[in-house]
Scaffold this motif. Structure first.
Motif, PDB file in Angstrom:
ATOM      1  N   GLY A  13     -18.531  14.092  14.014  1.00 46.09           N
ATOM      2  CA  GLY A  13     -17.148  13.836  13.625  1.00 46.09           C
ATOM      3  C   GLY A  13     -17.003  12.910  12.440  1.00 46.09           C
ATOM      4  O   GLY A  13     -15.927  12.363  12.206  1.00 46.09           O
ATOM      5  N   GLY A  14     -18.083  12.719  11.659  1.00 45.62           N
ATOM      6  CA  GLY A  14     -18.023  11.779  10.540  1.00 45.62           C
ATOM      7  C   GLY A  14     -17.906  10.339  10.974  1.00 45.62           C
ATOM      8  O   GLY A  14     -17.472   9.473  10.196  1.00 45.62           O
ATOM      9  N   LEU A  15     -18.314  10.030  12.217  1.00 39.02           N
ATOM     10  CA  LEU A  15     -18.164   8.684  12.767  1.00 39.02           C
ATOM     11  C   LEU A  15     -18.924   7.668  11.923  1.00 39.02           C
ATOM     12  O   LEU A  15     -20.100   7.841  11.623  1.00 39.02           O
ATOM     13  N   GLY A  16     -18.276   6.601  11.559  1.00 38.83           N
ATOM     14  CA  GLY A  16     -18.890   5.561  10.743  1.00 38.83           C
ATOM     15  C   GLY A  16     -18.675   5.791   9.263  1.00 38.83           C
ATOM     16  O   GLY A  16     -18.234   4.895   8.536  1.00 38.83           O
ATOM     17  N   ILE A  17     -18.928   6.997   8.807  1.00 39.21           N
ATOM     18  CA  ILE A  17     -18.805   7.302   7.377  1.00 39.21           C
ATOM     19  C   ILE A  17     -17.337   7.395   6.983  1.00 39.21           C
ATOM     20  O   ILE A  17     -16.916   6.854   5.952  1.00 39.21           O
ATOM     21  N   THR A  18     -16.536   8.077   7.801  1.00 34.62           N
ATOM     22  CA  THR A  18     -15.108   8.183   7.502  1.00 34.62           C
ATOM     23  C   THR A  18     -14.448   6.815   7.486  1.00 34.62           C
ATOM     24  O   THR A  18     -13.638   6.501   6.602  1.00 34.62           O
ATOM     25  N   GLU A  19     -14.776   5.991   8.484  1.00 31.51           N
ATOM     26  CA  GLU A  19     -14.181   4.654   8.553  1.00 31.51           C
ATOM     27  C   GLU A  19     -14.514   3.824   7.322  1.00 31.51           C
ATOM     28  O   GLU A  19     -13.622   3.198   6.726  1.00 31.51           O
ATOM     29  N   LEU A  20     -15.782   3.835   6.939  1.00 30.76           N
ATOM     30  CA  LEU A  20     -16.186   3.045   5.770  1.00 30.76           C
ATOM     31  C   LEU A  20     -15.523   3.563   4.505  1.00 30.76           C
ATOM     32  O   LEU A  20     -15.099   2.771   3.643  1.00 30.76           O
ATOM     33  N   GLY A  21     -15.430   4.871   4.371  1.00 32.38           N
ATOM     34  CA  GLY A  21     -14.807   5.443   3.183  1.00 32.38           C
ATOM     35  C   GLY A  21     -13.342   5.078   3.070  1.00 32.38           C
ATOM     36  O   GLY A  21     -12.863   4.680   1.990  1.00 32.38           O
ATOM     37  N   LEU A  22     -12.604   5.189   4.165  1.00 37.09           N
ATOM     38  CA  LEU A  22     -11.181   4.857   4.134  1.00 37.09           C
ATOM     39  C   LEU A  22     -10.956   3.367   3.917  1.00 37.09           C
ATOM     40  O   LEU A  22     -10.094   2.965   3.117  1.00 37.09           O
ATOM     41  N   ILE A  23     -11.721   2.542   4.622  1.00 37.57           N
ATOM     42  CA  ILE A  23     -11.556   1.088   4.459  1.00 37.57           C
ATOM     43  C   ILE A  23     -11.886   0.671   3.037  1.00 37.57           C
ATOM     44  O   ILE A  23     -11.146  -0.092   2.402  1.00 37.57           O
ATOM     45  N   GLY A  24     -13.013   1.162   2.516  1.00 39.39           N
ATOM     46  CA  GLY A  24     -13.412   0.786   1.169  1.00 39.39           C
ATOM     47  C   GLY A  24     -12.415   1.233   0.116  1.00 39.39           C
ATOM     48  O   GLY A  24     -12.157   0.512  -0.863  1.00 39.39           O
ATOM     49  N   THR A  25     -11.828   2.407   0.305  1.00 40.97           N
ATOM     50  CA  THR A  25     -10.883   2.930  -0.686  1.00 40.97           C
ATOM     51  C   THR A  25      -9.530   2.241  -0.595  1.00 40.97           C
ATOM     52  O   THR A  25      -8.940   1.863  -1.617  1.00 40.97           O
ATOM     53  N   LEU A  26      -9.028   2.064   0.615  1.00 37.66           N
ATOM     54  CA  LEU A  26      -7.681   1.512   0.788  1.00 37.66           C
ATOM     55  C   LEU A  26      -7.626   0.001   0.594  1.00 37.66           C
ATOM     56  O   LEU A  26      -6.590  -0.539   0.177  1.00 37.66           O
ATOM     57  N   LEU A  31       0.856  -1.184   0.000  1.00 43.86           N
ATOM     58  CA  LEU A  31       0.000   0.000   0.000  1.00 43.86           C
ATOM     59  C   LEU A  31       0.895   1.238   0.000  1.00 43.86           C
ATOM     60  O   LEU A  31       1.358   1.683   1.051  1.00 43.86           O
ATOM     61  N   PRO A  32       1.175   1.808  -1.170  1.00 44.98           N
ATOM     62  CA  PRO A  32       2.067   2.965  -1.249  1.00 44.98           C
ATOM     63  C   PRO A  32       1.527   4.162  -0.464  1.00 44.98           C
ATOM     64  O   PRO A  32       0.305   4.329  -0.323  1.00 44.98           O
ATOM     65  N   TRP A  33       2.444   4.998   0.020  1.00 45.93           N
ATOM     66  CA  TRP A  33       2.014   6.187   0.759  1.00 45.93           C
ATOM     67  C   TRP A  33       1.238   7.128  -0.143  1.00 45.93           C
ATOM     68  O   TRP A  33       0.347   7.859   0.306  1.00 45.93           O
ATOM     69  N   GLN A  34       1.550   7.092  -1.441  1.00 48.52           N
ATOM     70  CA  GLN A  34       0.815   7.946  -2.380  1.00 48.52           C
ATOM     71  C   GLN A  34      -0.664   7.565  -2.426  1.00 48.52           C
ATOM     72  O   GLN A  34      -1.544   8.439  -2.500  1.00 48.52           O
ATOM     73  N   THR A  35      -0.947   6.259  -2.370  1.00 49.93           N
ATOM     74  CA  THR A  35      -2.332   5.794  -2.378  1.00 49.93           C
ATOM     75  C   THR A  35      -3.052   6.200  -1.102  1.00 49.93           C
ATOM     76  O   THR A  35      -4.220   6.607  -1.130  1.00 49.93           O
ATOM     77  N   SER A  36      -2.355   6.107   0.026  1.00 48.80           N
ATOM     78  CA  SER A  36      -2.985   6.497   1.294  1.00 48.80           C
ATOM     79  C   SER A  36      -3.296   7.987   1.318  1.00 48.80           C
ATOM     80  O   SER A  36      -4.334   8.404   1.840  1.00 48.80           O
ATOM     81  N   LEU A  37      -2.419   8.810   0.745  1.00 47.68           N
ATOM     82  CA  LEU A  37      -2.682  10.250   0.675  1.00 47.68           C
ATOM     83  C   LEU A  37      -3.887  10.536  -0.206  1.00 47.68           C
ATOM     84  O   LEU A  37      -4.737  11.379   0.131  1.00 47.68           O
ATOM     85  N   ALA A  38      -3.973   9.836  -1.337  1.00 42.23           N
ATOM     86  CA  ALA A  38      -5.104  10.035  -2.234  1.00 42.23           C
ATOM     87  C   ALA A  38      -6.422   9.651  -1.557  1.00 42.23           C
ATOM     88  O   ALA A  38      -7.417  10.372  -1.646  1.00 42.23           O
ATOM     89  N   ALA A  39      -6.438   8.506  -0.867  1.00 38.77           N
ATOM     90  CA  ALA A  39      -7.648   8.073  -0.175  1.00 38.77           C
ATOM     91  C   ALA A  39      -8.017   9.049   0.932  1.00 38.77           C
ATOM     92  O   ALA A  39      -9.192   9.413   1.099  1.00 38.77           O
ATOM     93  N   PHE A  40      -7.028   9.482   1.691  1.00 39.77           N
ATOM     94  CA  PHE A  40      -7.261  10.437   2.768  1.00 39.77           C
ATOM     95  C   PHE A  40      -7.859  11.727   2.220  1.00 39.77           C
ATOM     96  O   PHE A  40      -8.839  12.253   2.771  1.00 39.77           O
TER      97      PHE A  40
END
Length: 384
Positions: free
Chosen positions: A283-296, A260-269
């Motif tokens: 605080g985006g609870l639940g939505i942020t987690e799902l978005g990051l997990i699904g993307t990464l 998992l390149p750092w470039q990909t993590s920056l893009a997902a973030f």
């Protein structure tokens, strides 16, 4: 009838937020990776990486205190910390808690002698710069990601939208700051839609938006001429240090650069930060987690999904949870032992802060919608 409608909206908001959080953590996350395997991945993190994650989280927290001081240089660092922690604790606890969080910030800063006009300037400048950062991050991530791989359609679309909105916003702000006539014309153009919005929200419309924008132009121009570079640098640093916490968590759970390149993590973030700019849940609870997990974790296999899920949950735990008890402690200290924060407690300032708390709804009535801020801006900048 209006009171019942307001209570109904609050209940609906809480119910929707609770349902989204329950679905996210009770159904979707376990479907991606079982909590047992995620916990095993968490506990496998070595002490050096655990210390690295903790240090990165602390640096991320302090970086925003520095951003506050860049806008309000008269504040001490511990005062900036109290404002940030107190408002974050509220925003991360209550559905749509942004209005109450603003009330907490207003009460603290006013008790230390900040005028209403200066508070509005602080709120608008930090808000605008944060929006610029959210819009600019996907563009930066896209440029970096093109050096290693082909970006996906979601990032390209997000970067394109971000670039268009960022360019429009920067051009509009520059024109507003450089031309008094532009500020007045913009104010006159905004008066009808703002009046319409205020009527929909059952709030008094601003008396003279043009005069308010003219006042903002003068104050903001002076501030940005003196400290614009520091504000920009601090805002960028606060966003990048938050991403570094995520990267430390990914490396700590065993995901290498090859996996998992750092470039990909920056893009997902960057993409998820942009998509969750409107806090549907606290605080985006639940939505942020799902978005990051699904993307990464997309296309990475079960093992990668487990490690990504563990890393994202650790990331959210160390950035979301600590400000809540620390913010409660900061608020209690400010109320009960203000000298520990400001060094100069003032009884009249505390009474003024109580009035601001009541006006902002922290003591009972929450200021919902944008009408309250519109009124504050209008009166503050016309009163000077």
């Amino acid at each position: 009838m209006t009171g019942r409608t307001g209570r109904g909206r609050k209940i609906l908001r809480v119910a929707v937020s609770g349902a989204l959080i329950a679905v996210a953590f009770g159904f979707v996350v376990p479907h991606v990776a079982s909590y047992r395997s995620v916990w095993a991945s968490m506990t496998a993190m070595t002490w050096p990486y655990a210390l690295l994650v903790g240090a990165a989280a602390a640096a991320s927290m302090v970086s925003y205190w520095i951003t506050i001081r860049a806008v309000l240089p008269a504040l001490r660092l511990r005062q900036a910390a109290a404002v940030n922690l107190g408002s974050n604790a509220v925003a991360s606890t209550f559905p749509a808690g942004g209005a109450i969080a603003m009330g907490v910030s207003w009460a603290m800063l006013s008790s230390w002698g900040l005028s209403t006009a200066d508070f509005v300037l602080y709120a608008l400048v930090t808000g605008i710069w944060n929006i610029f950062a959210l819009l600019g991050l996907p563009v930066l991530a896209l440029l970096i990601l093109t050096t290693t791989s082909r970006p996906d359609a979601a990032l390209i679309s997000g970067a394109a939208v971000g670039m268009a909105l960022l360019a429009t916003g920067v051009c509009g702000l520059v024109m507003l700051l450089r031309s008094q006539a532009c500020a007045i014309r913009t104010g006159h153009a905004l008066q009808p839609p703002l009046t319409f919005v205020c009527r929909l929200t059952r709030r008094p419309p601003p008396a003279d938006t043009a005069a308010s924008l003219a006042g903002f132009r003068e104050r903001a121009g002076t501030l940005l001429a003196a400290r614009g570079g520091r504000i920009t640098a601090a805002t960028v640093a606060s966003n990048l240090t938050l991403w570094l916490v995520l990267l430390a968590c990914l490396r700590g759970t065993g995901l290498s650069q090859a996996e998992l390149p750092w470039q990909t993590s920056l893009a997902a973030f960057a993409l998820i930060r942009l998509l969750t700019a409107l806090p549907i849940t606290p605080g985006g609870l639940g939505i942020t987690e799902l978005g990051l997990i699904g993307t990464l974790a997309a296309g990475g296999g079960h093992h990668v999904s487990v490690q990504v899920t563990a890393a994202v949950l650790i990331f959210r735990a160390v950035t979301y949870l600590p400000p809540i008890p620390l913010g409660a402690l900061a608020c209690l200290t400010w109320r009960l032992a203000p000298a520990l924060i400001s060094g100069q407690p003032s009884p009249s300032a505390v009474l003024a802060a109580d009035d601001h708390l009541a006006a902002a709804g922290v003591a009972g009535q929450v200021d919902e919608g944008c009408g309250g801020l519109i009124q504050v801006v209008d009166h503050a900048f016309r009163a000077g």
